[in-house]
Motif scaffolding. Structure first.
Motif, short mmCIF file in Angstrom:
data_model
loop_
_atom_site.label_atom_id
_atom_site.label_comp_id
_atom_site.label_asym_id
_atom_site.label_seq_id
_atom_site.Cartn_x
_atom_site.Cartn_y
_atom_site.Cartn_z
N ASN A 178 0.82 -1.21 0.00
CA ASN A 178 0.00 0.00 0.00
C ASN A 178 0.86 1.26 0.00
O ASN A 178 0.45 2.29 -0.54
CB ASN A 178 -0.93 0.01 1.21
CG ASN A 178 -2.02 -1.05 1.09
OD1 ASN A 178 -2.34 -1.48 0.00
ND2 ASN A 178 -2.55 -1.47 2.22
N MET A 222 1.79 2.37 -3.47
CA MET A 222 0.66 3.04 -4.12
C MET A 222 0.19 4.27 -3.36
O MET A 222 -0.75 4.92 -3.76
CB MET A 222 -0.52 2.06 -4.21
CG MET A 222 -0.35 0.97 -5.21
SD MET A 222 -0.65 1.60 -6.85
CE MET A 222 -2.31 1.00 -7.14
N GLN A 223 0.81 4.52 -2.21
CA GLN A 223 0.35 5.60 -1.31
C GLN A 223 -1.11 5.43 -0.94
O GLN A 223 -1.89 6.38 -0.98
CB GLN A 223 0.58 6.96 -1.94
CG GLN A 223 2.03 7.20 -2.26
CD GLN A 223 2.53 8.54 -1.77
OE1 GLN A 223 1.78 9.29 -1.14
NE2 GLN A 223 3.78 8.83 -2.00
N LEU A 224 -1.46 4.22 -0.61
CA LEU A 224 -2.85 3.95 -0.22
C LEU A 224 -2.95 3.63 1.27
O LEU A 224 -3.95 3.09 1.72
CB LEU A 224 -3.42 2.78 -1.03
CG LEU A 224 -3.77 3.08 -2.49
CD1 LEU A 224 -4.20 1.81 -3.21
CD2 LEU A 224 -4.87 4.13 -2.57
N GLU A 251 -1.46 13.66 -4.01
CA GLU A 251 -2.58 12.84 -4.47
C GLU A 251 -2.76 12.93 -5.98
O GLU A 251 -3.01 11.93 -6.64
CB GLU A 251 -3.88 13.29 -3.77
CG GLU A 251 -4.23 12.50 -2.54
CD GLU A 251 -4.45 11.02 -2.82
OE1 GLU A 251 -3.67 10.22 -2.27
OE2 GLU A 251 -5.39 10.66 -3.58
N ARG A 300 -2.53 9.91 -8.58
CA ARG A 300 -3.67 9.46 -9.38
C ARG A 300 -3.27 9.14 -10.81
O ARG A 300 -3.87 8.28 -11.44
CB ARG A 300 -4.76 10.53 -9.36
CG ARG A 300 -5.94 10.14 -8.50
CD ARG A 300 -7.07 11.09 -8.67
NE ARG A 300 -6.86 12.27 -7.86
CZ ARG A 300 -7.10 13.51 -8.28
NH1 ARG A 300 -7.55 13.72 -9.51
NH2 ARG A 300 -6.91 14.53 -7.48
N ARG A 354 -1.45 5.59 -10.32
CA ARG A 354 -2.31 4.46 -9.96
C ARG A 354 -3.15 4.01 -11.15
O ARG A 354 -3.77 4.82 -11.81
CB ARG A 354 -3.27 4.87 -8.84
CG ARG A 354 -2.59 5.14 -7.52
CD ARG A 354 -3.63 5.47 -6.46
NE ARG A 354 -3.01 6.08 -5.30
CZ ARG A 354 -3.50 7.13 -4.67
NH1 ARG A 354 -4.63 7.67 -5.06
NH2 ARG A 354 -2.87 7.63 -3.62
N GLY A 355 -3.16 2.73 -11.35
CA GLY A 355 -3.97 2.18 -12.44
C GLY A 355 -3.29 2.30 -13.79
O GLY A 355 -3.54 1.51 -14.68
N MET A 376 -3.08 -2.62 -8.71
CA MET A 376 -3.10 -3.45 -7.52
C MET A 376 -4.29 -4.41 -7.56
O MET A 376 -5.36 -4.06 -8.02
CB MET A 376 -3.21 -2.54 -6.30
CG MET A 376 -2.75 -3.21 -5.05
SD MET A 376 -2.24 -1.97 -3.87
CE MET A 376 -2.04 -3.01 -2.46
N GLY A 408 -11.60 3.09 -15.38
CA GLY A 408 -10.19 3.44 -15.24
C GLY A 408 -9.62 3.91 -16.57
O GLY A 408 -8.91 4.91 -16.66
N GLN A 430 -10.86 7.26 -17.35
CA GLN A 430 -10.25 8.27 -16.49
C GLN A 430 -8.89 8.71 -17.06
O GLN A 430 -8.55 9.87 -17.05
CB GLN A 430 -10.06 7.69 -15.08
CG GLN A 430 -9.27 8.58 -14.14
CD GLN A 430 -10.11 9.70 -13.58
OE1 GLN A 430 -11.27 9.50 -13.22
NE2 GLN A 430 -9.55 10.89 -13.51
N HIS A 431 -8.14 7.74 -17.55
CA HIS A 431 -6.75 8.03 -17.88
C HIS A 431 -6.49 8.25 -19.36
O HIS A 431 -5.46 8.77 -19.74
CB HIS A 431 -5.84 6.91 -17.37
CG HIS A 431 -5.92 6.73 -15.89
ND1 HIS A 431 -5.51 7.70 -15.02
CD2 HIS A 431 -6.37 5.71 -15.12
CE1 HIS A 431 -5.70 7.28 -13.78
NE2 HIS A 431 -6.23 6.08 -13.81
N ALA A 465 -7.26 2.75 -6.17
CA ALA A 465 -6.11 2.13 -6.84
C ALA A 465 -6.20 2.26 -8.35
O ALA A 465 -5.21 2.12 -9.05
CB ALA A 465 -6.00 0.66 -6.44
N LYS A 466 -7.41 2.51 -8.86
CA LYS A 466 -7.55 2.74 -10.30
C LYS A 466 -7.15 4.15 -10.69
O LYS A 466 -7.12 4.48 -11.86
CB LYS A 466 -9.02 2.57 -10.71
CG LYS A 466 -9.52 1.16 -10.79
CD LYS A 466 -10.99 1.23 -11.24
CE LYS A 466 -11.68 -0.09 -11.02
NZ LYS A 466 -13.14 0.06 -11.25
N GLY A 467 -6.93 5.00 -9.68
CA GLY A 467 -6.58 6.38 -9.96
C GLY A 467 -7.76 7.23 -10.38
O GLY A 467 -7.61 8.21 -11.10
N LEU A 468 -8.97 6.85 -9.94
CA LEU A 468 -10.15 7.64 -10.30
C LEU A 468 -10.13 9.00 -9.60
O LEU A 468 -9.56 9.15 -8.54
CB LEU A 468 -11.43 6.90 -9.90
CG LEU A 468 -11.72 5.59 -10.60
CD1 LEU A 468 -13.07 5.06 -10.13
CD2 LEU A 468 -11.71 5.76 -12.10
#
Ligand code: ATP
Ligand code: MG
Lengths: 342, 312
Positions: free
Chosen positions: A63, A66-68, A93, A97, A100-101, A106, A128, A131-132, B211-214
């Motif tokens: 974690n 991933m900084q979770l 953050e 973002r 991540r993904g 993960m 996802g 989003q990206h 974790a998906k970066g949403l």
């Protein structure tokens, strides 16, 4: 093979470096020092297994990358995480973002709870991506179907419309894997991806990891408490105990020449099909509490070979090969000499 | 689905029948009749008997019950006893739109502000916003709406003269009654949303969404809120019933010409047709609303199947 390539230097790229990572949580009872100086690295397309008993800090390590980790209770108090030559230890953050993904994905332990029960499989797969990437709905759907095919889900088009409760546990974990891979990350962190599944499904999912790695060349960190799980798919193994990596080496080195008494103990506690009469020997005792971890080797209290030095001081690293090291006093030259004189 | 709706519809009719029958029994067991008001000097024995026979009140109970059911089935409740110029349907037609407006505005205000308050409280868990929101919620739950209404009139209308004191003429007239009626349900929704949101935010699928970066708003709205609203939808039926009875009180305090006044008056005056009409109408309305709530529940949560299918 990997060893030779990594010796060769620039043939394989290092994608992740974790240096002296310390993570702690402030709780009502005090500060839990969950990870206490973890160092490892990972090359492209490689699979590193992190193995250790429950509570040794595997998930916290994952974690942290991933900084979770839950903030503000948990924090990285020391160390660095370098992903593709960029230090992301203090990334904010917004920066995270975009990682991540996309670059790092993960997979979580329990596929029954990792999927949102109120959203369709298709939505969870494609969100996802949307989003990206600036991608049309049609393209996103094509990609989603491609991913479902990759992870071996029949009738992918129908599945997109379905909801998690309509799928079995194994199917759900395949979906979770598809979600993790849809943006083609360079690193996949799988935190006990098979623990919640029954044995036959476990084998299928592990096989799938192998197939995926062949096809996408993604690097994998596989977290598990079960040595049996890593036998087939890991390249390297890091053994964790009480927030530290106490031994690390190529899979063969760990399996055939384990050094640390703890690793030995773990290996003895896996069932083996070829030696039916062999008794399973669980390791006696429990790990130390992480509020005030011992100054010496944390395994001392449970170790059948403990000597005075173990309690007094954390062992100096012993490197038995370029890829294999162990933190244990028993391999220290001075201790060996002492034994001989005795 | 069709099968489910038909089944539900039959159940609704049954419920309605039970409610109306109970109302009839209760109504008839109140001693006295609409015409033996002592203050009414004009009435004498003969006139009274005449009137009673006009409204079928002299018939045996079972016959009256039959007429009653007939009026429900035909949706024609006849003339009011006390307001000879109006039929019950006239009263409903005049009063209901106003009551409906008050009720609907209040429930919408309550739902939206309750959810917003709850979500922010959960996101700023243990922060100042959280404490503030929950203090408002506790006050909102514990202060009865008629006390709040009087307080609002006193402070905002009489002392500060910001808003009109009473009646229902323009949007500014609607503000105080709406606040008075909506605060209680809003507080309940806010508390429920907060606790349910806090629970949902610890779930694995939220971590997975992160974790998906949403983007954060997608995580909160799509992933968290949709799940967190489930318990809120469940209590919506109860809140609707509360708002409905709340309108009687609020309409009275603010002199709003809604259905509430007719309903309350009709009971004290034993205006049987009006009692029947309003009861049937209110019950039917509430039952339909509850049905819609159930449908909403099924839409929010795909695991709830309104229609049972075999297999799958
Ligand atoms: N949010 C938290 N607050 C306080 N302590 C925590 C938190 N998360 C983890 N810890 C502590 O950190 C230590 C390591 O936990 P971690 O979850 O990494 O273990 P693990 O190796 O993944 O074990 P498991 O096999 O059970 O998943 C544990 O002692 C745990 O109590
Ligand atoms: Mg874990």
């Amino acid at each position: 093979m990997l060893l030779i390539q990594s010796l060769g230097g620039d043939r394989l790229k290092k994608i992740l470096e974790v240096q002296n990572l310390h993570v702690s949580f402030s709780t009502y009872g005090g500060e839990v020092k969950a990870v206490r100086g973890v160092t490892f690295d990972l090359f492209e397309g490689e699979t590193l297994a992190i193995v250790g008993e429950s509570g040794c800090g595997k998930s916290v390590t994952a974690n942290s990358i991933m900084q979770l980790i839950p903030k503000p209770a948990g924090k990285i108090s020391e160390g660095n995480i370098i992903f593709k030559d960029i230090d992301i230890t203090n990334a904010n953050e917004k920066q995270m973002r975009n990682i991540r993904g996309v670059d790092i994905s993960m997979i979580f332990q329990d596929p029954m709870t990792a999927l949102n029960p109120t959203l369709s499989i298709g939505h969870q797969l494609m969100e996802g991506l949307k989003q990206h990437q600036n991608i049309s709905n049609k393209k996103a759907k094509e990609k989603a179907i491609e991913m479902l095919n990759l992870v071996g889900i029949p009738n992918p088009e129908e599945r997109l419309e379905q909801y998690p409760h309509q799928l079995s546990g194994g199917m759900r974990q395949r979906i979770v894997i598809a979600i993790a891979l849809i943006c083609e990350p360079d690193l996949l962190i799988a935190d006990e991806p098979t623990t919640a599944l029954d044995v036959t499904i476990q084998a299928q999912i592990l096989e799938l990891f192998g197939k995926i790695q062949k096809e996408t060349n993604v690097a994998i960190i596989l977290i598990t408490h079960d040595f049996g799980v890593v036998a087939n798919i890991a390249d390297r193994i890091a053994v964790m105990y009480a927030g530290k990596i106490i031994e690390s080496g190529m899979k063969e080195e760990i399996f055939y020449h384990p050094k640390h008494p703890y690793t030995l103990g773990l290996l003895h506690s896996i069932p083996r099909l070829d030696q039916k009469d062999d008794e399973l020997i669980p390791i006696d005792g429990t790990p130390p509490d992480l509020f005030s971890p011992p100054v010496g080797c944390p395994f001392t209290a449970r170790c059948p070979h403990a000597i005075v030095a173990c309690e007094k001081m954390y062992p100096l690293r012993h490197e038995s090969s370029l890829s294999h090291y162990v933190d244990c006093w028993l391999y220290d030259e001075r201790v060996k000499n002492m034994k001989q004189t005795n | 689905m069709i099968k489910y709706i038909i089944k539900r519809f039959l159940m609704m009719l049954l419920t309605l029948w039970i409610i109306t029958t109970l109302t009839f029994i209760l109504m008839m067991s109140i001693p006295g009749s609409p015409f033996n008001d002592v203050s009414d000097k004009t009435s004498n024995e003969a006139v009274q008997a005449n009137l009673e026979s006009h409204f079928n009140l002299d018939k045996p109970m079972i016959v009256q019950y039959y007429y009653y059911l007939e009026s429900i089935v035909t949706l024609d409740f006849g003339p009011s006893i006390k307001k000879p110029n109006d039929t019950v349907n006239d009263l409903l037609g005049r009063g209901f739109p106003i009551s409906f407006e008050l009720g609907i505005i209040s429930i919408i205000v309550a739902i939206i502000s309750g959810i917003i308050l709850g979500v922010f409280a959960a996101l700023k868990h243990n922060g100042i916003i959280d404490y503030l929101a929950m203090s408002i919620a506790v006050l909102g739950i514990s202060i009865p709406n008629f006390v709040l209404a009087t307080f609002l009139i006193q402070q905002l209308a009489v002392n500060l003269e910001l808003l009109p004191v009473a009646t229902w003429k323009s949007p500014s007239h609607m503000i105080l009654p709406t606040i008075a009626l909506a605060t209680g349900p809003m507080a309940i929704i806010a508390r429920l949303t907060r606790s349910s949101m806090l629970e949902v935010l610890t779930q694995d699928y939220i971590k997975m969404a992160r974790a998906k970066g949403l983007a954060p708003y997608k995580i909160i709205i799509k992933h968290a809120l949709k799940n967190a609203l489930m318990p809120v939808v469940t209590i919506l039926g109860t809140l609707l019933a509360g708002i409905l009875t709340g309108t009687f009180v609020i309409e009275k305090i603010f002199a709003i010409p809604g259905m509430g006044q007719y309903f309350v008056e009709s009971i004290s005056q034993r205006d049987y047709p009006v009692i029947m009409g309003t009861t049937v109408f209110y019950s039917a309305f509430l039952i339909i609303m509850l049905f819609l709530v159930d449908i909403a529940y099924g839409v929010l949560d795909p695991r709830i199947k309104l229609h049972k299918e075999k297999g799958d």
